[in-house]
Design an enzyme around this catalytic site. Structure first.
Site, mmCIF file in Angstrom:
data_model
loop_
_atom_site.group_PDB
_atom_site.id
_atom_site.type_symbol
_atom_site.label_atom_id
_atom_site.label_comp_id
_atom_site.label_asym_id
_atom_site.label_seq_id
_atom_site.Cartn_x
_atom_site.Cartn_y
_atom_site.Cartn_z
ATOM 1 C CE1 TYR A 153 -8.128 7.033 -1.648
ATOM 2 C CE2 TYR A 153 -5.769 7.461 -1.613
ATOM 3 C CZ TYR A 153 -6.971 7.424 -2.287
ATOM 4 O OH TYR A 153 -7.013 7.768 -3.604
ATOM 5 C CB CYS A 155 24.683 34.332 26.529
ATOM 6 S SG CYS A 155 24.454 34.151 24.763
ATOM 7 C CE LYS A 173 4.858 5.100 7.129
ATOM 8 N NZ LYS A 173 4.660 6.473 7.529
ATOM 9 C CG ASP A 212 3.964 12.522 4.592
ATOM 10 O OD1 ASP A 212 3.898 12.180 5.788
ATOM 11 O OD2 ASP A 212 4.845 13.263 4.142
ATOM 12 C CB CYS A 242 28.059 30.760 24.569
ATOM 13 S SG CYS A 242 27.900 32.204 25.625
ATOM 14 C CB CYS A 259 27.051 37.450 25.178
ATOM 15 S SG CYS A 259 27.750 35.853 25.621
ATOM 16 C CE LYS A 269 8.840 6.324 6.833
ATOM 17 N NZ LYS A 269 9.485 7.287 7.656
ATOM 18 C CB CYS A 290 29.385 33.908 22.720
ATOM 19 S SG CYS A 290 27.605 33.971 22.435
ATOM 20 C CD GLU A 305 -2.357 -1.178 2.910
ATOM 21 O OE1 GLU A 305 -2.310 -0.147 3.591
ATOM 22 O OE2 GLU A 305 -2.988 -2.194 3.234
HETATM 23 S S1 IVH Z 1 -0.814 0.621 8.922
HETATM 24 C C1 IVH Z 1 0.204 -1.430 12.842
HETATM 25 N N1 IVH Z 1 -0.984 1.544 6.477
HETATM 26 O O1 IVH Z 1 2.077 5.328 9.058
HETATM 27 C C2 IVH Z 1 -0.020 -0.807 11.513
HETATM 28 N N2 IVH Z 1 -0.170 3.001 8.177
HETATM 29 O O2 IVH Z 1 4.275 4.566 10.864
HETATM 30 C C3 IVH Z 1 -0.180 0.643 11.588
HETATM 31 N N3 IVH Z 1 0.391 5.244 7.381
HETATM 32 O O3 IVH Z 1 0.438 5.932 12.113
HETATM 33 C C4 IVH Z 1 -0.517 1.417 10.445
HETATM 34 N N4 IVH Z 1 -0.146 4.934 5.278
HETATM 35 O O4 IVH Z 1 -0.295 7.270 10.065
HETATM 36 C C5 IVH Z 1 -0.646 1.809 7.744
HETATM 37 N N5 IVH Z 1 -1.186 2.233 4.264
HETATM 38 C C6 IVH Z 1 -0.867 2.505 5.533
HETATM 39 C C7 IVH Z 1 -0.378 3.764 5.933
HETATM 40 C C8 IVH Z 1 -0.033 3.970 7.271
HETATM 41 C C9 IVH Z 1 0.316 5.800 6.178
HETATM 42 C C10 IVH Z 1 0.897 5.927 8.591
HETATM 43 C C11 IVH Z 1 -0.059 5.933 9.763
HETATM 44 C C12 IVH Z 1 0.683 5.293 10.893
HETATM 45 C C13 IVH Z 1 2.104 5.433 10.468
HETATM 46 C C14 IVH Z 1 2.931 4.322 11.061
#
Ligand code: IVH
Length: 679
Positions: free
Chosen positions: A231, A438, A124, A126, A432, A419, A322, A416, A122
């Site tokens: 979502y 200061c 992630k 933000d 400092c 000061c 990430k 510093c 999925e």
């Molecule tokens: S699952 C135990 N799915 O990431 C599983 N989290 O680092 C918990 N997030 O607090 C979350 N997209 O805010 C899940 N497809 C996704 C996500 C997701 C973003 C965020 C969420 C969570 C954080 C965890």
């Protein structure tokens, strides 16, 4: 209201029902399928008709009515919500190898051949995680994640988000919790900032902040005007027997029930499937229209998820991969030196503004002078800037090839810059020695004192602190409590109203807690946790002030360095004077006997923790126990009252059995603490 005298007639009742269903169906077509079948004018006409019927017969206006999406009356504060199932976080991976290791760990724990293992991949998102509770088909409570155990009740705000169903089909469980992310599109973000700019208001740094700022509005009619999206990606409370077998089926059910889910979610197989998906989504990232900071992989089978469980606060069955931090190149205009609260000097890069990952960056950290020297970064250089998530942007390196031959290496200050005091070198940190002489340290100390986690003086933000110092009204933290209305209201940009508000906030900060006060003093190395530990251990300010290093080292996690800083702080005449002035001005906190009556349920009970806990770290469990008056020690003896055994408990568990000490499961511990757990 006329309604008391005129109960709604059958026709109106039916029409209201019909309108609600029709409008929500249009909402769904619009938000979920991007396929509206009516014009805006037709939609507005339906809404106006419903509003008018509801105002005629207020008893027909229910929480799930689409009219409720416009926002409710502003709140004074959000109330707290305890999550029935904790909202956990995710472990991070940054490379293919990290994902490989993640899958290997699963393979080892389950004996399943990894190449056949199914994952749901999925985006992630933000934004910020929220929990939505549906009771008998209606959205009854929405809350933020908070610290994972307790969040804030944002129901009125969530109701204003058009794509979140206010009611769900009768076929859904009678009570269940959906979890997902509230976020904002790049276009929505740009528009929001454009409006803010036009109105001379503060602009948001990035879409995530904009989403968070919009959702955490006490006035939900403001949230209603913000283009928030949602979502769904998971569940919390859910009847076991009705739960689908897999994450993928859950996502499909959520979609069928009217929840928006990402169309990018895919079922993939084994490591290769995970890696292919990463490549695919990374290539698409810029065209999604909203920010994502990576990918989440989740084991598809729920029974396998259960078998794998959690470690610390993250599941073993999921990981966030990430994306690499984003980078950009720009010119380094100058290097400034900032002096922090503890006197540490930090070189800061002032940059030609540049957009990195959707955010305009004008300053970046250069960390310390040693690094600056090693990297040989010079004023005027073209530099590479990196920004990852929420962290402060940093200068990665200079592009030496394009350097102006006249550029000279940066020389660290000898005194510093604020000061002129002497500097001391402590490994890579240059500090400092001016202390509160200061002006920079004084300024930072006052900002810290007033900040949210310290004395929490609403309205005494960084800018006002600077204004008060510059106008000569304050020069120490104690001076805050001597401020008067006629002084404040004469200041530029201050009126009687804002001055009165500030004085009220200062007054109410006088009622505080010992941990807050200790933290607010800004003693070096004493952060929030240490302040709390000191307060729990000694329960009395005078005792702490009189303690020597040895006594201080008895406190959990306080070592010689921290103890030394504490002793040093309370040796300074100046600090003692300021503390006395603060106490004389009326700052106070509950005394230990007052605290005990609030919550000291486990007073005097001795606990030992062993094995891995699934939903919290041992430190968190320890803290929770100590908060209720228990002591937690490292070894089992006849005096121990309870041993809490997590996964793979060690010899302490055996010893408890030998000594006949009562052993608790994690669930039993939660019950004692009054926290509800996973299952
Ligand atoms: S699952 C135990 N799915 O990431 C599983 N989290 O680092 C918990 N997030 O607090 C979350 N997209 O805010 C899940 N497809 C996704 C996500 C997701 C973003 C965020 C969420 C969570 C954080 C965890």
């Amino acid at each position: 209201m006329t309604s008391d005298r005129h109960p709604p007639d059958k026709k109106s009742i039916e029409r209201v029902d019909q309108l609600k269903t029709e409008i929500e169906a249009h909402n769904r077509r619009y938000y979920q399928f991007d396929d509206p079948v009516v014009s805006d004018a037709e939609y507005d006409a339906l809404m106006t008709e419903l509003l008018s019927l509801e105002s005629q017969f207020p008893q027909l206006q229910t929480a799930d009515s689409p009219t409720q999406r416009v926002g409710a009356a502003p709140l004074d504060a959000f109330s707290k919500v305890q999550h029935e199932v904790p909202m956990l976080s995710l472990g991070n991976g940054f490379s293919d190898q990290d994902i490989e290791a993640f899958i290997k760990r699963i393979e080892q724990r389950t004996d399943i051949d990894a190449s056949a293992l199914e994952f749901v991949a999925e985006p992630k998102l933000d934004g910020l995680a929220v929990s939505l509770i549906y009771d008998n088909g209606t959205l009854v409570q929405a809350s933020t994640r908070g610290d994972g155990f307790n969040g804030e009740d944002v129901t009125a705000n969530i109701r204003t988000i058009g794509s979140i169903p206010l009611s769900v089909p009768a076929s859904t469980p009678s009570r269940f919790e959906v979890r997902g992310e509230v976020f904002i599109s790049n276009q929505g973000f740009a528009q929001l900032n454009q409006n803010a700019q036009n109105n001379g208001e503060k602009v948001f740094a990035n879409p995530r902040n904009a989403a968070a700022g919009s959702l955490r509005q006490l006035d939900s009619s403001i949230t209603a005007k913000r283009p928030l999206l949602f979502y769904a990606y998971g569940y919390g409370v859910f009847p076991e027997q009705l739960l689908p077998e897999t994450q993928f089926e859950l996502i499909q059910s959520l979609r069928d029930w009217g929840f928006p889910v990402s169309s990018e979610i895919q079922l993939v197989e084994g490591l290769q499937g995970c890696l292919d998906y990463y490549q695919e989504l990374e290539a698409k990232r810029a065209t999604l229209g909203f920010d994502i900071d990576g990918i989440v992989y989740k084991v598809n089978q729920f029974d396998l998820q259960k078998q794998l469980g959690f470690v610390s606060r993250a599941p073993r069955w999921a990981i966030a991969r990430k994306f690499p931090a984003e980078q950009a190149t720009t010119q380094l205009l100058s290097i400034d030196v900032q002096v922090g609260r503890t006197g540490a000097l930090t070189p800061v890069a002032r940059l030609q503004p540049v957009t990195v990952g959707g955010v305009v960056v004008t300053n970046a950290t250069l960390h310390n002078f040693q690094e600056l020297q090693q990297k040989d970064i010079r004023e005027g250089d073209q530099v590479v800037i990196r920004r990852a998530g929420d962290v402060i942007p940093e200068v990665v390196h200079s592009i030496v090839e394009s350097r102006d031959p006249s550029a000279i290496p940066f020389i660290a200050p000898q005194h510093c810059p604020e000061c002129e005091s002497d500097l001391e070198h402590e490994q890579v940190v240059i500090r400092c020695t001016g202390g509160l002489y200061c002006p920079a340290q004084r300024r930072e100390a006052i900002k810290h004192f007033a900040s949210r986690k310290a004395m929490d003086i609403d309205g005494l933000g960084d800018k006002i602190v600077i204004q008060l110092i510059e106008s000569g009204l304050i020069s120490t933290i104690a001076d805050i409590y001597t401020l008067e209305l006629d002084q404040l209201s004469k200041l530029p940009r201050f009126g009687v109203k804002s001055a009165t508000n500030l004085l009220a906030a200062i007054e109410s900060s006088k009622t505080t807690t010992l941990p807050r006060f200790l933290y607010a003093l800004g003693i070096r190395e004493v952060g929030e946790t240490t302040a709390k530990r000191l307060a729990d251990h000694f329960a009395d300010l005078q005792l702490i002030m009189q303690s020597d290093e040895q006594a201080l080292e008895q406190v959990d996690d306080i070592g010689p360095v921290v103890a030394h800083h504490i002793v040093l702080f309370f040796q300074q005449e100046h600090n003692l004077r300021v503390i006395q002035q603060l106490l004389d001005s009326g700052i106070h906190w509950p005394q230990p006997d007052q605290i005990e009556t609030v919550s000291q349920l486990l007073q005097g009970k001795r606990f030992v923790l062993t094995g891995t806990l699934q939903t919290m770290t041992r430190d968190q469990a320890k803290q929770a126990l100590q908060d209720q008056g228990a002591t937690v020690s490292g070894s089992v003896s006849a005096k121990t009252d309870f041993v809490v055994a997590g996964d793979d408990p060690g010899s302490k568990y055996k010893k408890a059995q030998q000594l006949g000490v009562q052993v608790l499961t994690e669930q039993e511990l939660f019950d004692m603490l009054g926290v509800k757990n996973q299952e």
